[in-house]
Design a protein around this motif. Structure first.
Motif, PDB file in Angstrom:
ATOM      1  N   ALA A   1       3.814   5.878  -5.759  1.00  0.00           N
ATOM      2  CA  ALA A   1       3.609   5.976  -7.204  1.00  0.00           C
ATOM      3  C   ALA A   1       2.410   6.869  -7.537  1.00  0.00           C
ATOM      4  O   ALA A   1       2.443   7.639  -8.506  1.00  0.00           O
ATOM      5  CB  ALA A   1       3.407   4.580  -7.786  1.00  0.00           C
ATOM      6  N   ARG A   2       1.374   6.780  -6.735  1.00  0.00           N
ATOM      7  CA  ARG A   2       0.164   7.572  -6.997  1.00  0.00           C
ATOM      8  C   ARG A   2       0.438   9.073  -6.862  1.00  0.00           C
ATOM      9  O   ARG A   2      -0.067   9.883  -7.648  1.00  0.00           O
ATOM     10  CB  ARG A   2      -0.933   7.133  -6.028  1.00  0.00           C
ATOM     11  CG  ARG A   2      -2.297   7.721  -6.315  1.00  0.00           C
ATOM     12  CD  ARG A   2      -3.376   7.047  -5.487  1.00  0.00           C
ATOM     13  NE  ARG A   2      -3.164   7.181  -4.056  1.00  0.00           N
ATOM     14  CZ  ARG A   2      -2.829   6.183  -3.255  1.00  0.00           C
ATOM     15  NH1 ARG A   2      -2.657   4.962  -3.754  1.00  0.00           N
ATOM     16  NH2 ARG A   2      -2.655   6.380  -1.957  1.00  0.00           N
ATOM     17  N   ARG A   3       1.233   9.442  -5.887  1.00  0.00           N
ATOM     18  CA  ARG A   3       1.552  10.862  -5.691  1.00  0.00           C
ATOM     19  C   ARG A   3       2.352  11.423  -6.857  1.00  0.00           C
ATOM     20  O   ARG A   3       2.265  12.607  -7.169  1.00  0.00           O
ATOM     21  CB  ARG A   3       2.327  11.045  -4.383  1.00  0.00           C
ATOM     22  CG  ARG A   3       1.446  10.887  -3.147  1.00  0.00           C
ATOM     23  CD  ARG A   3       2.257  10.915  -1.875  1.00  0.00           C
ATOM     24  NE  ARG A   3       1.401  10.798  -0.690  1.00  0.00           N
ATOM     25  CZ  ARG A   3       1.858  10.615   0.534  1.00  0.00           C
ATOM     26  NH1 ARG A   3       3.169  10.499   0.749  1.00  0.00           N
ATOM     27  NH2 ARG A   3       1.013  10.525   1.554  1.00  0.00           N
ATOM     28  N   GLU A   4       3.128  10.561  -7.490  1.00  0.00           N
ATOM     29  CA  GLU A   4       3.919  10.999  -8.640  1.00  0.00           C
ATOM     30  C   GLU A   4       3.210  10.712  -9.958  1.00  0.00           C
ATOM     31  O   GLU A   4       3.789  10.879 -11.030  1.00  0.00           O
ATOM     32  CB  GLU A   4       5.289  10.312  -8.611  1.00  0.00           C
ATOM     33  CG  GLU A   4       6.110  10.687  -7.383  1.00  0.00           C
ATOM     34  CD  GLU A   4       7.468  10.006  -7.360  1.00  0.00           C
ATOM     35  OE1 GLU A   4       7.857   9.406  -8.397  1.00  0.00           O
ATOM     36  OE2 GLU A   4       8.149  10.078  -6.316  1.00  0.00           O
ATOM     37  N   ARG A   5       1.958  10.262  -9.862  1.00  0.00           N
ATOM     38  CA  ARG A   5       1.093  10.041 -11.020  1.00  0.00           C
ATOM     39  C   ARG A   5       1.731   9.111 -12.057  1.00  0.00           C
ATOM     40  O   ARG A   5       1.848   9.435 -13.243  1.00  0.00           O
ATOM     41  CB  ARG A   5       0.710  11.377 -11.662  1.00  0.00           C
ATOM     42  CG  ARG A   5      -0.080  12.280 -10.726  1.00  0.00           C
ATOM     43  CD  ARG A   5      -0.488  13.553 -11.393  1.00  0.00           C
ATOM     44  NE  ARG A   5      -1.266  14.393 -10.479  1.00  0.00           N
ATOM     45  CZ  ARG A   5      -1.756  15.602 -10.801  1.00  0.00           C
ATOM     46  NH1 ARG A   5      -1.558  16.085 -12.013  1.00  0.00           N
ATOM     47  NH2 ARG A   5      -2.452  16.283  -9.915  1.00  0.00           N
TER      48      ARG A   5
ATOM     49  N   ARG B   1       0.826  -1.208   0.000  1.00  0.00           N
ATOM     50  CA  ARG B   1       0.000   0.000   0.000  1.00  0.00           C
ATOM     51  C   ARG B   1       0.862   1.261   0.000  1.00  0.00           C
ATOM     52  O   ARG B   1       0.582   2.240  -0.704  1.00  0.00           O
ATOM     53  CB  ARG B   1      -0.919  -0.032   1.224  1.00  0.00           C
ATOM     54  CG  ARG B   1      -1.957   1.066   1.243  1.00  0.00           C
ATOM     55  CD  ARG B   1      -2.999   0.824   2.319  1.00  0.00           C
ATOM     56  NE  ARG B   1      -2.432   0.778   3.656  1.00  0.00           N
ATOM     57  CZ  ARG B   1      -2.401  -0.296   4.423  1.00  0.00           C
ATOM     58  NH1 ARG B   1      -2.893  -1.443   3.974  1.00  0.00           N
ATOM     59  NH2 ARG B   1      -1.881  -0.253   5.632  1.00  0.00           N
ATOM     60  N   ASP B   2       1.945   1.236   0.789  1.00  0.00           N
ATOM     61  CA  ASP B   2       2.847   2.391   0.838  1.00  0.00           C
ATOM     62  C   ASP B   2       3.539   2.599  -0.504  1.00  0.00           C
ATOM     63  O   ASP B   2       3.737   3.739  -0.943  1.00  0.00           O
ATOM     64  CB  ASP B   2       3.892   2.198   1.940  1.00  0.00           C
ATOM     65  CG  ASP B   2       3.286   2.248   3.340  1.00  0.00           C
ATOM     66  OD1 ASP B   2       2.152   2.753   3.465  1.00  0.00           O
ATOM     67  OD2 ASP B   2       3.932   1.771   4.290  1.00  0.00           O
ATOM     68  N   ALA B   3       3.922   1.499  -1.163  1.00  0.00           N
ATOM     69  CA  ALA B   3       4.565   1.612  -2.477  1.00  0.00           C
ATOM     70  C   ALA B   3       3.595   2.194  -3.504  1.00  0.00           C
ATOM     71  O   ALA B   3       3.975   3.054  -4.325  1.00  0.00           O
ATOM     72  CB  ALA B   3       5.066   0.243  -2.932  1.00  0.00           C
ATOM     73  N   ARG B   4       2.339   1.758  -3.466  1.00  0.00           N
ATOM     74  CA  ARG B   4       1.339   2.300  -4.398  1.00  0.00           C
ATOM     75  C   ARG B   4       1.089   3.783  -4.128  1.00  0.00           C
ATOM     76  O   ARG B   4       0.877   4.570  -5.059  1.00  0.00           O
ATOM     77  CB  ARG B   4       0.026   1.516  -4.275  1.00  0.00           C
ATOM     78  CG  ARG B   4       0.094   0.092  -4.816  1.00  0.00           C
ATOM     79  CD  ARG B   4      -1.307  -0.475  -5.028  1.00  0.00           C
ATOM     80  NE  ARG B   4      -2.084  -0.454  -3.805  1.00  0.00           N
ATOM     81  CZ  ARG B   4      -2.128  -1.453  -2.921  1.00  0.00           C
ATOM     82  NH1 ARG B   4      -1.408  -2.550  -3.144  1.00  0.00           N
ATOM     83  NH2 ARG B   4      -2.869  -1.383  -1.850  1.00  0.00           N
TER      84      ARG B   4
END
Length: 662
Positions: free
Chosen positions: A440-444, A434-437
């Protein structure tokens, strides 16, 4: 149900009654009078209307025996429905008839049945409503002349209710999802003048958002979970043989208890198992039953019966009961809540016994503390097979990471990362994913293997000094195990976190000992086991005149296992100063309770002190062998087979003797 349909139905029932009377000569049975309550009932209560329609259909199916002046009917009501609603509908239908209506209690209490069949069976015609899945009083079973199940939420009745309440027309999919809802939801679904389609679409959307069993197939249950994996494959084969007609259902194991540390992924495993075996998954827990409505006894029991009834309807089905140890033990309940809790356990016993007759239903309980469960629940015939569910090994950790990070499932580094996460539970791996996702999500962008690496705290590389310290500790375990013949040392390892990494457990070193399978153990053998567990710390003190934190700090540490064995010796096997044994007098899983028992604490302390001193004295006499063993271990990082044979005390002298004889 529109007026024309209702009129035709009432007329049809009356016609059938007259025919039955003519054919059977039941002159004393007066035909039921036709009435037109449908529209008014629909406006008064959605639940009452549906119960009324279901009862009318039941009467139509059983018109001949119900007309008999001495009829006793057992009517099974789905667990999702309140018996009171059905009783109210019955009073309307049988208003002018000499028919007695009785609600069967949900379960048998500690004091016995809270119903006396003799009081009811004196009536001419009797209808007994019983919740599906509950045990029926044997007298009602004997007297029954009619047995039938109430078919509530018939599609025709749901559509009629929608028309009468001005809620619009329903599609087949919408009718199907509404029919699955418990009775208490019907008033919210069929609001007068409001489109029922809106509520149905929300229910359909909720169903689509639930995790599907096909997703769970990504987690491979055939490997990585020890005994649980072997058991899963056995179950899969048995179920397939049952489907093919090669195996009777009575020969399939139908009750299992998965137990192990928290967060290991027992729930996810059950979901994957259901998918692997192509079974419907019905997942619930004791706390969910408890939270049903107001949590009163009746509410909890109805929630319990609803789960078992749903499993039966969806067979083949895996009924997963999480937090199973929270059900408790009847011998240990607090007196203030004992009556409530005992009835809950009794009801669950009835449900589990009933599973044998419910073909296609496998019940799997999951818990952390199996010793807190009432023994009657986990005996043969109920949850009879007990399977330890360990922390996942390296292979299973890779599977779990691949499940939560499907885009990285084929990445060659994923297995390497998983191997370096010993001691991590399924919940830990989910958090890392979850932390890895999130990164990545914050950096789109999509998640990468580097996102996962960054979430893992790097292990400190251990220098030669630390490696020798670990080697001394592990050498102590191995030497005492060999000297006291506790078992055969298979391998001994140290991990430098540079070239060698722990993959099995979260530790700096490991001594793997194969213990012999014995029919029983003597007091001396148990003492030897304790000495072996304490030998690592004793070796440190012999060599360094000090000891480290390696021997303690967790429930799986050396000191923890030695203490647990000592407690068992006193409380379970009578190896203390007095050979007493009183079952249930001490709860070994309750640390505070053990600490308050001064006599027990003193005896355990005496055993631990004695065996620690014995291990230390033995290692003092083996200092040269201890140092040689540790140096070799620190050098090679792993010793096994012939490498170990050459390091045992006396091995060199024995080799020289053999050489001279040759």
């Amino acid at each position: 149900m529109d007026t024309a349909f209702k009129d035709n139905l009432d007329a049809y029932i009356t016609k059938l009654q007259r025919i039955a009377i003519q054919l059977n000569g039941l002159r004393s049975a007066r035909p039921f009078r036709a009435r037109r309550e449908g529209g008014a009932l629909a406006m008064k209560s959605a639940r009452l209307f549906l119960a009324y329609c279901a009862l009318v259909s039941l009467v139509r199916r059983n018109i001949e025996p119900i007309c008999n002046p001495f009829c006793v009917g057992l009517v099974v009501v789905p667990a999702e429905w309140q018996l009171n609603d059905v009783q109210e509908a019955a009073k309307i239908i049988f208003k002018d008839e000499k028919v007695r209506v009785c609600l069967h209690p949900a379960s048998k209490s500690r004091r016995g049945w809270e119903i006396d069949p003799a009081e009811h069976l004196t009536s001419g015609r009797l209808i007994v409503f019983v919740t599906e899945g509950s045990t029926i009083h044997e007298d009602f079973e004997l007297a029954a002349t009619v047995r039938d199940r109430l078919h509530l939420c018939d599609p025709r009745h749901l559509r009629a209710l929608g028309r009468l309440r001005g809620c619009g027309v329903l599609s087949d999919d919408q009718v199907a999802v509404i029919a699955e809802q418990p009775s208490e939801r019907m008033e919210a679904i069929f609001r007068i003048g409001q489109p029922v389609e809106r509520a149905a679409m929300r229910l359909l959307k909720e169903g689509k958002q639930r995790p599907q069993s096909t997703e769970a197939k990504r987690l491979d249950v055939s490997k990585g979970f020890g005994q649980a994996s072997a058991w899963a494959m056995e179950l899969k084969k048995d179920l397939q043989d049952w489907r093919d007609g090669k195996l009777a259902w009575s020969d399939v194991d139908k009750g299992f208890l998965l137990h192990g540390p928290p967060g290991t992924g027992k729930t996810r495993f059950a979901s994957a198992l259901a998918a692997e075996c192509e079974m419907h998954l019905e997942a619930t827990s004791i706390s969910k039953w408890q939270s049903s409505k107001d949590g009163h006894l009746g509410d909890m029991l109805k929630a319990m019966y609803r789960s078992f009834a749903s499993a039966k309807e969806n067979a083949p089905c895996l009924l997963f009961l999480d937090e199973f140890d929270s059900i408790g033990d009847r011998t240990k309940f607090d007196s203030r809540h004992a009556d409530y809790s005992i009835q809950v356990v009794n009801a669950l016993l009835e449900c589990l016994d009933g599973v044998e007759g419910r073909e296609g239903v496998v019940v799997v309980g999951a818990c952390n503390h199996p010793n807190r469960i009432d023994p009657a629940l986990i005996r043969s015939g109920r949850l009879e097979k007990h399977v330890y569910f360990p922390l996942p090994n390296a292979e299973a950790r890779a599977e779990i990471l691949a499940f939560y990070l499907p885009s990285l499932a084929e990445h060659p580094s994923l297995k390497e990362i998983a191997a370096r996460l010993p001691g991590k539970s399924g919940a830990d791996l989910e958090r890392l994913s979850r932390d890895a996702r999130r990164t990545a999500r914050r950096e789109r962008r999509g998640v990468t293997i580097d996102d996962l690496r960054e979430e893992i705290e790097p292990l400190p590389v251990l220098n030669e000094g630390y490696q020798l310290h670990i080697a001394i500790h592990e050498a102590g375990h191995a030497l005492i195990a060999h000297a006291l013949r506790v078992g055969r040392a298979e391998r001994v390892e140290v991990f430098d976190n540079a070239q060698n990494f722990a993959t099995d457990i979260d530790a700096h070193g490991i001594t793997v000992i194969e213990h012999p399978r014995l029919p029983f153990r003597t007091k001396r053998e148990m003492m030897n086991l304790i000495a072996m567990h304490l030998a690592g710390a004793a070796a440190e003190e012999v060599f360094y005149k000090d000891r480290s934190t390696m021997a303690s700090g967790s429930s799986q540490s050396d000191f923890a296992m030695a203490t647990e064995l000592a407690v068992e010796m006193i409380t379970k096997y009578g190896f203390g100063t007095s050979p007493y044994y009183l079952p249930g007098s001490v709860n070994p899983s309750n640390a505070s309770e053990l600490w308050r028992d001064r006599r027990l604490r003193a005896e355990v302390d005496g055993i631990l002190r004695t065996e620690y001193a014995r291990a230390k004295d033995m290692l003092n006499g083996l200092q040269q062998t201890l140092v040689k063993f540790a140096v070799e271990l620190a050098k090679h990082k792993r010793l096994q087979g012939d490498q170990l044979e050459k390091l045992w005390p006396g091995a060199t002298a024995l080799d020289q003797t053999v050489a001279r004889k040759c």
